[in-house]
Design a protein around this motif. Structure first.
Motif, mmCIF file in Angstrom:
data_model
loop_
_atom_site.group_PDB
_atom_site.id
_atom_site.type_symbol
_atom_site.label_atom_id
_atom_site.label_comp_id
_atom_site.label_asym_id
_atom_site.label_seq_id
_atom_site.Cartn_x
_atom_site.Cartn_y
_atom_site.Cartn_z
ATOM 1 N N MET A 140 8.531 0.368 0.431
ATOM 2 C CA MET A 140 7.461 -0.536 0.863
ATOM 3 C C MET A 140 6.681 0.078 2.010
ATOM 4 O O MET A 140 5.463 0.145 1.993
ATOM 5 N N ILE A 141 7.410 0.616 2.997
ATOM 6 C CA ILE A 141 6.722 1.229 4.133
ATOM 7 C C ILE A 141 5.883 2.406 3.658
ATOM 8 O O ILE A 141 4.740 2.588 4.087
ATOM 9 N N ASP A 142 6.448 3.176 2.743
ATOM 10 C CA ASP A 142 5.700 4.317 2.219
ATOM 11 C C ASP A 142 4.453 3.862 1.496
ATOM 12 O O ASP A 142 3.411 4.506 1.570
ATOM 13 N N ALA A 143 4.587 2.762 0.799
ATOM 14 C CA ALA A 143 3.469 2.345 -0.055
ATOM 15 C C ALA A 143 2.273 1.886 0.762
ATOM 16 O O ALA A 143 1.134 2.193 0.405
ATOM 17 N N GLY A 166 2.082 1.791 4.479
ATOM 18 C CA GLY A 166 1.925 2.304 5.836
ATOM 19 C C GLY A 166 2.386 1.325 6.884
ATOM 20 O O GLY A 166 2.424 0.112 6.641
ATOM 21 N N PRO A 167 2.736 1.816 8.078
ATOM 22 C CA PRO A 167 3.355 0.961 9.102
ATOM 23 C C PRO A 167 2.424 -0.111 9.662
ATOM 24 O O PRO A 167 2.867 -1.213 9.957
ATOM 25 N N VAL A 168 1.128 0.193 9.829
ATOM 26 C CA VAL A 168 0.231 -0.800 10.419
ATOM 27 C C VAL A 168 0.103 -2.017 9.511
ATOM 28 O O VAL A 168 0.238 -3.170 9.928
ATOM 29 N N ARG A 169 -0.155 -1.718 8.229
ATOM 30 C CA ARG A 169 -0.300 -2.838 7.294
ATOM 31 C C ARG A 169 1.005 -3.599 7.169
ATOM 32 O O ARG A 169 1.008 -4.834 7.088
ATOM 33 N N LEU A 170 2.111 -2.873 7.195
ATOM 34 C CA LEU A 170 3.403 -3.559 7.089
ATOM 35 C C LEU A 170 3.589 -4.511 8.276
ATOM 36 O O LEU A 170 4.010 -5.662 8.102
ATOM 37 N N ALA A 171 3.229 -4.048 9.464
ATOM 38 C CA ALA A 171 3.361 -4.897 10.646
ATOM 39 C C ALA A 171 2.505 -6.154 10.492
ATOM 40 O O ALA A 171 2.944 -7.269 10.791
ATOM 41 N N LEU A 172 1.281 -5.964 9.994
ATOM 42 C CA LEU A 172 0.405 -7.121 9.783
ATOM 43 C C LEU A 172 1.009 -8.091 8.769
ATOM 44 O O LEU A 172 0.989 -9.314 8.966
ATOM 45 N N VAL A 173 1.546 -7.520 7.695
ATOM 46 C CA VAL A 173 2.140 -8.370 6.656
ATOM 47 C C VAL A 173 3.281 -9.191 7.249
ATOM 48 O O VAL A 173 3.369 -10.408 7.047
ATOM 49 N N VAL A 174 4.144 -8.528 8.031
ATOM 50 C CA VAL A 174 5.274 -9.241 8.622
ATOM 51 C C VAL A 174 4.772 -10.319 9.590
ATOM 52 O O VAL A 174 5.221 -11.474 9.560
ATOM 53 N N ALA A 175 3.797 -9.941 10.436
ATOM 54 C CA ALA A 175 3.285 -10.900 11.416
ATOM 55 C C ALA A 175 2.694 -12.124 10.719
ATOM 56 O O ALA A 175 2.982 -13.274 11.083
ATOM 57 N N SER A 197 3.266 -13.219 7.701
ATOM 58 C CA SER A 197 4.293 -14.004 7.011
ATOM 59 C C SER A 197 5.023 -14.899 8.001
ATOM 60 O O SER A 197 5.291 -16.072 7.723
ATOM 61 N N LEU A 198 5.329 -14.331 9.188
ATOM 62 C CA LEU A 198 6.031 -15.133 10.190
ATOM 63 C C LEU A 198 5.165 -16.295 10.660
ATOM 64 O O LEU A 198 5.647 -17.424 10.808
ATOM 65 N N LEU A 199 3.873 -16.033 10.887
ATOM 66 C CA LEU A 199 2.972 -17.119 11.273
ATOM 67 C C LEU A 199 2.932 -18.193 10.197
ATOM 68 O O LEU A 199 2.977 -19.396 10.484
ATOM 69 N N GLY A 200 2.867 -17.740 8.956
ATOM 70 C CA GLY A 200 2.849 -18.687 7.842
ATOM 71 C C GLY A 200 4.101 -19.530 7.837
ATOM 72 O O GLY A 200 4.055 -20.763 7.694
ATOM 73 N N LEU A 201 5.252 -18.868 8.043
ATOM 74 C CA LEU A 201 6.521 -19.591 8.088
ATOM 75 C C LEU A 201 6.522 -20.603 9.224
ATOM 76 O O LEU A 201 6.944 -21.752 9.063
ATOM 77 N N PHE A 202 6.015 -20.156 10.392
ATOM 78 C CA PHE A 202 6.015 -21.040 11.558
ATOM 79 C C PHE A 202 5.222 -22.312 11.274
ATOM 80 O O PHE A 202 5.705 -23.428 11.499
ATOM 81 N N PHE A 203 4.004 -22.153 10.738
ATOM 82 C CA PHE A 203 3.178 -23.344 10.532
ATOM 83 C C PHE A 203 3.719 -24.220 9.406
ATOM 84 O O PHE A 203 3.602 -25.447 9.460
ATOM 85 N N ALA A 263 -2.754 -14.627 3.310
ATOM 86 C CA ALA A 263 -3.383 -13.475 3.962
ATOM 87 C C ALA A 263 -2.418 -12.297 3.965
ATOM 88 O O ALA A 263 -2.819 -11.139 3.723
ATOM 89 N N ALA A 264 -1.135 -12.570 4.200
ATOM 90 C CA ALA A 264 -0.135 -11.503 4.141
ATOM 91 C C ALA A 264 -0.093 -10.889 2.750
ATOM 92 O O ALA A 264 -0.042 -9.662 2.592
ATOM 93 N N VAL A 265 -0.158 -11.742 1.733
ATOM 94 C CA VAL A 265 -0.162 -11.239 0.357
ATOM 95 C C VAL A 265 -1.378 -10.342 0.137
ATOM 96 O O VAL A 265 -1.279 -9.257 -0.441
ATOM 97 N N ALA A 266 -2.547 -10.818 0.645
ATOM 98 C CA ALA A 266 -3.767 -10.053 0.429
ATOM 99 C C ALA A 266 -3.664 -8.677 1.081
ATOM 100 O O ALA A 266 -4.066 -7.665 0.501
ATOM 101 N N ILE A 267 -3.093 -8.639 2.292
ATOM 102 C CA ILE A 267 -2.974 -7.352 2.978
ATOM 103 C C ILE A 267 -2.005 -6.448 2.230
ATOM 104 O O ILE A 267 -2.256 -5.253 2.038
ATOM 105 N N ALA A 268 -0.908 -7.018 1.763
ATOM 106 C CA ALA A 268 0.075 -6.214 1.043
ATOM 107 C C ALA A 268 -0.489 -5.700 -0.263
ATOM 108 O O ALA A 268 -0.244 -4.559 -0.665
ATOM 109 N N ALA A 269 -1.281 -6.521 -0.944
ATOM 110 C CA ALA A 269 -1.741 -6.161 -2.276
ATOM 111 C C ALA A 269 -2.993 -5.299 -2.235
ATOM 112 O O ALA A 269 -3.331 -4.662 -3.223
#
Lengths: 109, 399
Positions: free
Chosen positions: A1-4, A6-15, A17-23, A57-63
């Motif tokens: 996943m990280i390879d696919a 990159g680290p910046v996008r992965l960080a955004l995806v995680v962030a 997703s966590l925001l989504g979970l929080f709300f 939004a996390a899905v969009a960034i990942a995809a």
């Protein structure tokens, strides 16, 4: 996943997703904690709008911009139009049924 | 329902110069449509100024007239709000210099019959150079149900041209089913097809064929419902651009309010204090008010419950959200999106005194409920501002 992606996008995806979970968690807590149909309609629709919005939004960034990413952006738009409409429908139905909104000092119902 | 006695005197020949028109008004189910009819006539170049007048049913020196004056002021205020919204909505060469005037006539003496009304009306018309009177078909001044006929009759003895506004009482079905036009059909078809192909592959023959079929079905069934006016080629792109400016603003508002509301929900020590409130909004019916109502609902802490008579009933979760609502920033943004920057400059609802709180210690008005819960509040009297009885005749619906 990280390879696919990159680290910046992965960080955004995680962030996001966590925001989504929080709300979504806030929304759920609100439904349990708040006292009546109107205030529950608030949190069920609104906090959830942001919860689903961030998750998509996390899905969009990942995809990426192709295919699925674009479609999830359309889904965000769809949610932003339909969620308030549904909340309004619930509140209006309650109002026409003669349900008076809970105010401070009333019993919980 | 409207009797077909339209005494079309010489009203139909368009006057060489655009004249003024006098419209006696009271709160009727057809008033909203009558206002729209007049604004459209004016936009077509028939009138340059519209005078909405109310007959006073009191004399200036009567005691206890404050209430009646207030309710008449509210009526006239509502009418001019509607007219303003309609003016912003219609296309027309002459729309920019249409003048809307409201007035109370006849406060100097008691008016007893049709002749008295006509005398006051003619005097007002003379004074303001008006040659035409347009009557709301359900207009019956001071609750006198037989007056309209004699009023028309008595007016015919003057040199005023009289006609009845060609409007009928709105019913649910009619409100939803608008005229079908080619432009609306094409717009719905094009938008549906574009959406379908955005999801599919525009170059694949099967997606093209099924897209055309789906878009045709959507356009046939929904073009009359989803568009209530022909999309205008000049205004729609501008509105979309301004909408694109609005979206980030709205997103920021949503995020900000969400954090405040999330804090209140998650922290048991922070109390909620929900109330139902009223806010009279100055935006056009149809899409503008739907946009505003949806924006209010999207912003956490406020939830639009009902649109009635030009008012939005909004449930607020915490006082912070209610105060934000009364500051009217979403209303200004909606006016910006639909009518441009000029129109967005208006006093806040709080400054206009267009607000009300129905519940709680700060309540300013009686709860307007459909039915009470049999407990602490007023019975089933749906009086919010003395005219809420014509519930769905109001300027806004969110359907």
């Amino acid at each position: 996943m990280i390879d696919a992606i990159g680290p910046v996008r992965l960080a955004l995806v995680v962030a996001f997703s966590l925001l989504g979970l929080f709300f979504t968690f806030v929304s759920m807590t609100g439904v349990i904690r708040l006292p009546d149909v109107y205030s529950r309609a608030h949190t069920a629709s609104q906090a959830d709008t942001l919860g689903a919005g961030f998750t998509l939004a996390a899905v969009a960034i990942a995809a990426g911009w192709e295919g699925a990413g674009f479609k999830s952006l359309l889904l965000v738009f769809f949610i932003f139009v339909t969620n308030p409409t549904a909340a309004h429908a619930i509140a209006r139905a309650a109002f026409e049924e003669g349900i008076v909104p809970w105010t401070e000092g009333d019993e919980r119902r | 329902m409207p009797r077909e006695v339209n005494r079309v005197a010489d009203a139909d020949e368009p006057a060489p110069t655009r004249g003024s028109v006098v419209v006696p008004v009271e709160s009727t189910p057809t008033l909203r449509a009558t206002v729209t009819h007049l604004v459209e006539s004016a936009a077509d170049g028939e009138f340059s100024s519209i005078h909405f007048v109310v007959f006073a049913t009191w004399r200036r020196d009567d005691p206890d007239i404050a209430d009646r004056e207030t309710s008449i002021d509210r009526l006239l205020e509502r009418v001019s709000t509607w007219a303003e919204a309609d003016l912003a909505d219609v296309d027309g060469a002459d729309v920019d210099d249409v003048e809307v005037v409201t007035a109370v006539v006849g406060a100097d003496e008691y008016l007893f019959g049709a002749d008295d009304y006509v005398r006051e009306l003619s005097a007002y018309a003379d004074e303001h150079g008006a040659e035409t009177v347009v009557l709301d078909p359900e207009y019956t001044p001071v609750g006198n149900t037989t007056l309209l006929q004699p009023l028309e009759f008595a007016l015919s003895s003057t040199d005023l041209a009289v006609r009845k506004a060609p409007v009928t009482r709105p019913s649910r079905g009619e409100r939803l089913r608008k005229e079908a036009t080619g432009i609306r059909f094409a717009a719905t078809f094009g938008l549906s097809l574009a959406f379908y192909l955005a999801l599919g592959d525009p170059l694949y023959w099967f997606d093209l064929a099924s897209g055309v079929a789906s878009a045709a079905i959507v356009a046939i069934t929904l073009s009359r419902i989803s568009l209530d006016a022909d999309p205008s080629l000049s205004r729609t792109p501008v509105r979309l651009l301004r909408g694109a400016v609005y979206v980030p603003v709205l997103l920021f508002e949503i995020l900000k309010s969400n954090l405040v509301v999330a804090r209140v929900i998650l922290d048991p020590r922070l109390p909620i204090d929900p109330t139902l409130n009223r806010i009279r909004v100055i935006v056009g019916s149809g899409l503008p008010v739907t946009t505003l109502a949806n924006s209010i609902t999207l912003t956490p802490g406020t939830l639009t419950v009902r649109a009635r008579d030009g008012n939005l009933y909004v449930h607020s979760l915490i006082p912070w959200a209610r105060e934000g609502l009364f500051d009217g920033s979403l209303e200004r943004w909606t006016r910006f999106v639909f009518y441009g920057r000029e129109a967005a400059r208006l006093p806040t609802p709080r400054e206009r005194d267009d607000i009300g709180i129905f519940q709680g210690p700060d309540a300013t008005e009686e709860y307007p409920g459909a039915r009470s819960d049999g407990g602490t509040r007023g019975e089933d009297d749906p009086v919010a501002d003395g005219s809420a009885d014509d519930d769905d005749a109001g300027g806004v619906t969110t359907e």
